[in-house]
Design a protein around this motif. Structure first.
Motif, PDB file in Angstrom:
ATOM      1  N   VAL A  24       0.842  -1.193   0.000  1.00 29.43           N
ATOM      2  CA  VAL A  24       0.000   0.000   0.000  1.00 29.43           C
ATOM      3  C   VAL A  24       0.877   1.242   0.000  1.00 29.43           C
ATOM      4  O   VAL A  24       1.794   1.370   0.805  1.00 29.43           O
ATOM      5  N   GLU A  25       0.604   2.158  -0.925  1.00 28.44           N
ATOM      6  CA  GLU A  25       1.339   3.421  -0.947  1.00 28.44           C
ATOM      7  C   GLU A  25       0.743   4.344   0.109  1.00 28.44           C
ATOM      8  O   GLU A  25      -0.478   4.507   0.200  1.00 28.44           O
ATOM      9  N   VAL A  26       1.606   4.949   0.894  1.00 27.87           N
ATOM     10  CA  VAL A  26       1.152   5.720   2.049  1.00 27.87           C
ATOM     11  C   VAL A  26       0.992   7.188   1.670  1.00 27.87           C
ATOM     12  O   VAL A  26       1.930   7.831   1.211  1.00 27.87           O
ATOM     13  N   HIS A  27      -0.210   7.707   1.844  1.00 31.56           N
ATOM     14  CA  HIS A  27      -0.474   9.134   1.670  1.00 31.56           C
ATOM     15  C   HIS A  27      -1.314   9.610   2.855  1.00 31.56           C
ATOM     16  O   HIS A  27      -2.471   9.996   2.714  1.00 31.56           O
ATOM     17  N   PRO A  28      -0.754   9.598   4.049  1.00 35.67           N
ATOM     18  CA  PRO A  28      -1.555   9.969   5.219  1.00 35.67           C
ATOM     19  C   PRO A  28      -1.779  11.475   5.323  1.00 35.67           C
ATOM     20  O   PRO A  28      -0.986  12.261   4.806  1.00 35.67           O
ATOM     21  N   ARG A  29      -2.879  11.847   5.962  1.00 42.46           N
ATOM     22  CA  ARG A  29      -3.096  13.252   6.295  1.00 42.46           C
ATOM     23  C   ARG A  29      -2.241  13.581   7.510  1.00 42.46           C
ATOM     24  O   ARG A  29      -2.260  12.864   8.504  1.00 42.46           O
ATOM     25  N   ILE A  30      -1.498  14.671   7.458  1.00 35.46           N
ATOM     26  CA  ILE A  30      -0.534  14.992   8.494  1.00 35.46           C
ATOM     27  C   ILE A  30      -1.007  16.182   9.319  1.00 35.46           C
ATOM     28  O   ILE A  30      -1.527  17.171   8.783  1.00 35.46           O
ATOM     29  N   THR A  31      -0.842  16.100  10.623  1.00 33.12           N
ATOM     30  CA  THR A  31      -1.176  17.200  11.510  1.00 33.12           C
ATOM     31  C   THR A  31      -0.031  18.213  11.514  1.00 33.12           C
ATOM     32  O   THR A  31       1.034  17.992  10.932  1.00 33.12           O
ATOM     33  N   GLU A  32      -0.241  19.298  12.213  1.00 32.20           N
ATOM     34  CA  GLU A  32       0.795  20.326  12.311  1.00 32.20           C
ATOM     35  C   GLU A  32       2.045  19.786  12.992  1.00 32.20           C
ATOM     36  O   GLU A  32       3.165  20.195  12.686  1.00 32.20           O
ATOM     37  N   GLY A  33       1.893  18.854  13.898  1.00 30.79           N
ATOM     38  CA  GLY A  33       3.030  18.274  14.590  1.00 30.79           C
ATOM     39  C   GLY A  33       3.745  17.202  13.799  1.00 30.79           C
ATOM     40  O   GLY A  33       4.716  16.621  14.275  1.00 30.79           O
ATOM     41  N   GLY A  34       3.279  16.906  12.594  1.00 32.77           N
ATOM     42  CA  GLY A  34       3.966  15.945  11.749  1.00 32.77           C
ATOM     43  C   GLY A  34       3.488  14.519  11.884  1.00 32.77           C
ATOM     44  O   GLY A  34       4.080  13.599  11.334  1.00 32.77           O
ATOM     45  N   LYS A  35       2.397  14.289  12.626  1.00 30.78           N
ATOM     46  CA  LYS A  35       1.897  12.934  12.816  1.00 30.78           C
ATOM     47  C   LYS A  35       0.614  12.725  12.017  1.00 30.78           C
ATOM     48  O   LYS A  35      -0.211  13.641  11.908  1.00 30.78           O
ATOM     49  N   PRO A  36       0.414  11.537  11.420  1.00 26.27           N
ATOM     50  CA  PRO A  36      -0.836  11.270  10.699  1.00 26.27           C
ATOM     51  C   PRO A  36      -2.057  11.440  11.598  1.00 26.27           C
ATOM     52  O   PRO A  36      -2.018  11.125  12.791  1.00 26.27           O
ATOM     53  N   ILE A  37      -3.119  11.959  11.022  1.00 24.99           N
ATOM     54  CA  ILE A  37      -4.358  12.163  11.776  1.00 24.99           C
ATOM     55  C   ILE A  37      -4.942  10.811  12.159  1.00 24.99           C
ATOM     56  O   ILE A  37      -5.026   9.892  11.352  1.00 24.99           O
ATOM     57  N   ALA A  38      -5.357  10.698  13.422  1.00 29.21           N
ATOM     58  CA  ALA A  38      -5.878   9.435  13.945  1.00 29.21           C
ATOM     59  C   ALA A  38      -7.392   9.498  14.033  1.00 29.21           C
ATOM     60  O   ALA A  38      -7.932  10.185  14.904  1.00 29.21           O
ATOM     61  N   PRO A  39      -8.090   8.780  13.159  1.00 35.35           N
ATOM     62  CA  PRO A  39      -9.551   8.799  13.232  1.00 35.35           C
ATOM     63  C   PRO A  39     -10.061   7.782  14.246  1.00 35.35           C
ATOM     64  O   PRO A  39      -9.367   6.809  14.566  1.00 35.35           O
ATOM     65  N   PRO A  40     -11.271   7.976  14.771  1.00 32.80           N
ATOM     66  CA  PRO A  40     -11.887   6.917  15.577  1.00 32.80           C
ATOM     67  C   PRO A  40     -12.266   5.743  14.684  1.00 32.80           C
ATOM     68  O   PRO A  40     -12.369   5.873  13.472  1.00 32.80           O
ATOM     69  N   ILE A  41     -12.422   4.581  15.295  1.00 34.64           N
ATOM     70  CA  ILE A  41     -12.811   3.386  14.528  1.00 34.64           C
ATOM     71  C   ILE A  41     -14.095   2.824  15.120  1.00 34.64           C
ATOM     72  O   ILE A  41     -14.440   3.088  16.285  1.00 34.64           O
ATOM     73  N   ARG A  42     -14.816   2.033  14.329  1.00 33.37           N
ATOM     74  CA  ARG A  42     -16.046   1.384  14.765  1.00 33.37           C
ATOM     75  C   ARG A  42     -15.746  -0.078  15.031  1.00 33.37           C
ATOM     76  O   ARG A  42     -15.095  -0.757  14.238  1.00 33.37           O
ATOM     77  N   PHE A  43     -16.231  -0.569  16.177  1.00 39.39           N
ATOM     78  CA  PHE A  43     -16.025  -1.976  16.528  1.00 39.39           C
ATOM     79  C   PHE A  43     -17.179  -2.440  17.396  1.00 39.39           C
ATOM     80  O   PHE A  43     -17.459  -1.855  18.451  1.00 39.39           O
TER      81      PHE A  43
END
Length: 527
Positions: A373-392
């Motif tokens: 998988v090619e990685v194209h994450p959305r990045i926050t101002e601090g340089g970390k990928p945005i962490a979405p909530p998940i459904r379980f």
């Protein structure tokens, strides 16, 4: 006048004394062997350009990759464009610039869990940052031994004789072998004649080198990755292991009901495949080990277990992660509990054996790449990928927030234990915590669904073009392990022995205790 009888007695006494001394030395050697072992595997954490891994028999891998293990008596050698970094279990590092080489003479562990590390600088320019949290470190420079007496940063230049040891931070002691040695402090440089250990000098300054900036840049990158940690690593046997920072930086932790704390990479989406890109690398000590191409691919592939959820996708659960020893917190490949429907795990190559048995030829590296998988994450101002909530299971689960922020992160920075106030539980003789496993320090309601070994399914494997040894290496038989009894009604996991099968499941398994829960589709139940 000679007295033959007395001469005979002196001869008998001398022989007897020599025998006693040899016996004492042998017993001491046996006792030492019982107290230490050399089954550590440390991580190549960064590679640029041409870097080879060798041993005393020649080239093992003609091109090193990040996340490759290094074992005792292996050598690293860089080309004109090569550079590499090796991380140790307490966050200490060794770095190698172009046209340089190091040997890993000792990678030992005592029965108490502390480490004994000796690196030998054999050429070029190398850097060392030792914090001495987990054990003792030393660097051989010709006939000299350089030991870090406290948290220290120093470089060793071996391009010519005399060699130079420049201390940028802390202090080191240099054993010269013929006197009390010498101590070198911050901003001092020792000049060491490798042909005459009585000829050395200490200058009260350091001459800047063009590679100092690269060493500082790597420090800054590691400090950035370790600046915001979660408490999830507290469930591991060694929370100061720098690979935990990779997980906090590149992904997120979720408290999964019935499973405990699980980790998944951020920004990769539902098509992420944890085994979509990597290699099988052959090591004589334990056969083929998985080498992930993902930058965070150390801990999730050498302890714990992967599990696929229909709603959330792939997630990794820690278990028995600590102390980096084969059979005691480090395994050639992690367990997989459940897979997506019709998913094929890459098959672990057959390990060559001694004797007149028809076997496939040994390959140093076997590449695996079936739809990475090619990685194209959305990045926050601090340089970390945005962490979405998940459904379980009808619930919305938010990722665990970072709660530990060291005042000074990095190889010599504040440890996780100090920054968080975490005190490790007392470990038993087996090397695992009571109840240590998937749940770790975060028990959740419910029970872990039944899992098991992954399906023994084959897939095409494209061999990588690498230099191979002329003949198969002799293979040391792996240690024999016994399945640990599960505790109680299924609240903890246990590890089972590596099997002789050639399948992916031939690594050690962390098996989930059986329960009434139902696993996600694609589960494998074969043991």
């Amino acid at each position: 006048m000679r007295h033959p009888e007395n001469s005979h007695r002196r001869g008998w006494f001398s022989s007897h004394l020599v025998s006693q001394l040899l016996l004492t030395a042998a017993l001491a050697s046996v006792a030492y062997a019982q107290e230490t072992n050399n089954v550590r595997s440390v991580r190549i954490s960064h590679v640029e350009g041409t870097v080879q891994i060798l041993d005393d028999n020649g080239v093992v891998f003609d091109q090193a990759h990040a996340n490759m293990p290094v074992t005792e008596q292996m050598h690293l050698k860089t080309g004109d464009d090569g550079r590499a970094e090796v991380q140790f279990e307490d966050g200490s590092v060794a770095r190698i610039t172009p046209n340089s080489a190091v040997n890993f003479n000792k990678l030992e562990r005592t029965s108490e869990g502390s480490t004994i590390t000796q690196v030998e600088a054999t050429g070029g320019l190398t850097y060392y940052e030792f914090n001495n949290r987990g054990g003792t470190y030393s660097v051989r420079v010709g006939p000299y031994t350089v030991s870090a007496t406290k948290s220290s940063i120093f470089r060793v230049a071996m391009d010519q004789n005399p060699a130079q040891v420049a201390v940028m931070h802390g202090s080191v002691h240099i054993d010269t072998g013929n006197d009390g040695g010498l101590d070198v402090q911050t901003s001092q440089t020792a000049t060491l004649d490798r042909k005459d250990t009585s000829s050395y000098d200490v200058a009260q300054n350091i001459t800047a080198d063009s590679w100092d900036q690269w060493n500082s840049d790597r420090d800054q990158q590691l400090a950035q990755m370790g600046a915001r940690a979660t408490m999830a690593r507290a469930m591991g046997g060694n929370p100061d292991e720098p690979a935990w920072s990779d997980l906090d930086y590149y992904g997120n932790w979720y408290d999964m009901p019935g499973y405990g704390m699980g980790w998944m990479p951020a920004g990769l989406g539902g098509g992420f495949d944890p085994f979509g890109s990597g290699y099988w690398g052959y090591y004589p000590s334990y056969g083929y080990t998985w080498i992930s191409s993902y930058p965070w691919g150390w801990l999730p592939y050498h302890c714990g277990a992967w599990n696929f959820f229909n709603s959330a996708g792939w997630m990794w659960f820690p278990g028995n992660c600590g102390y980096g020893a084969f059979g005691n917190g480090w395994y050639p490949v992690a367990t997989v509990w459940n897979c997506p429907p019709n998913y094929l795990l890459p098959k672990r190559p057959i390990t060559p054996v001694r004797g007149p048995v028809h076997m496939p030829p040994q390959q140093a590296l076997v590449a695996v790449g079936h739809s990475p998988v090619e990685v194209h994450p959305r990045i926050t101002e601090g340089g970390k990928p945005i962490a979405p909530p998940i459904r379980f299971e009808g619930k919305t689960l938010s990722p665990m927030e970072a709660s530990v922020q060291p005042k000074a992160p990095g190889p010599l920075g504040q440890s996780f234990s100090v920054a968080s106030g975490y005190v490790a539980p007392v470990r038993g003789g087996s090397g695992t915590l009571p109840g240590e496993g998937v749940r770790g320090m975060y028990p959740s309601s419910g029970a872990i669904p039944s899992g098991g070994a992954p399906r023994n399914t084959a897939m095409p494997i494209a061999p990588r073009s690498t230099a191979m040894p002329a003949s198969p290496r002799s293979v040391a038989a792996p240690p024999s392990y016994h399945t640990a009894p599960s505790a109680g009604g299924g609240g903890s996991s246990h590890y089972s022995a590596p099997s002789s099968s050639s399948s992916f499941s031939s690594g050690a398994h962390m098996s989930a205790p059986a329960s009434s829960g139902a696993a996600s589709s694609g589960a494998s139940h074969a043991h």
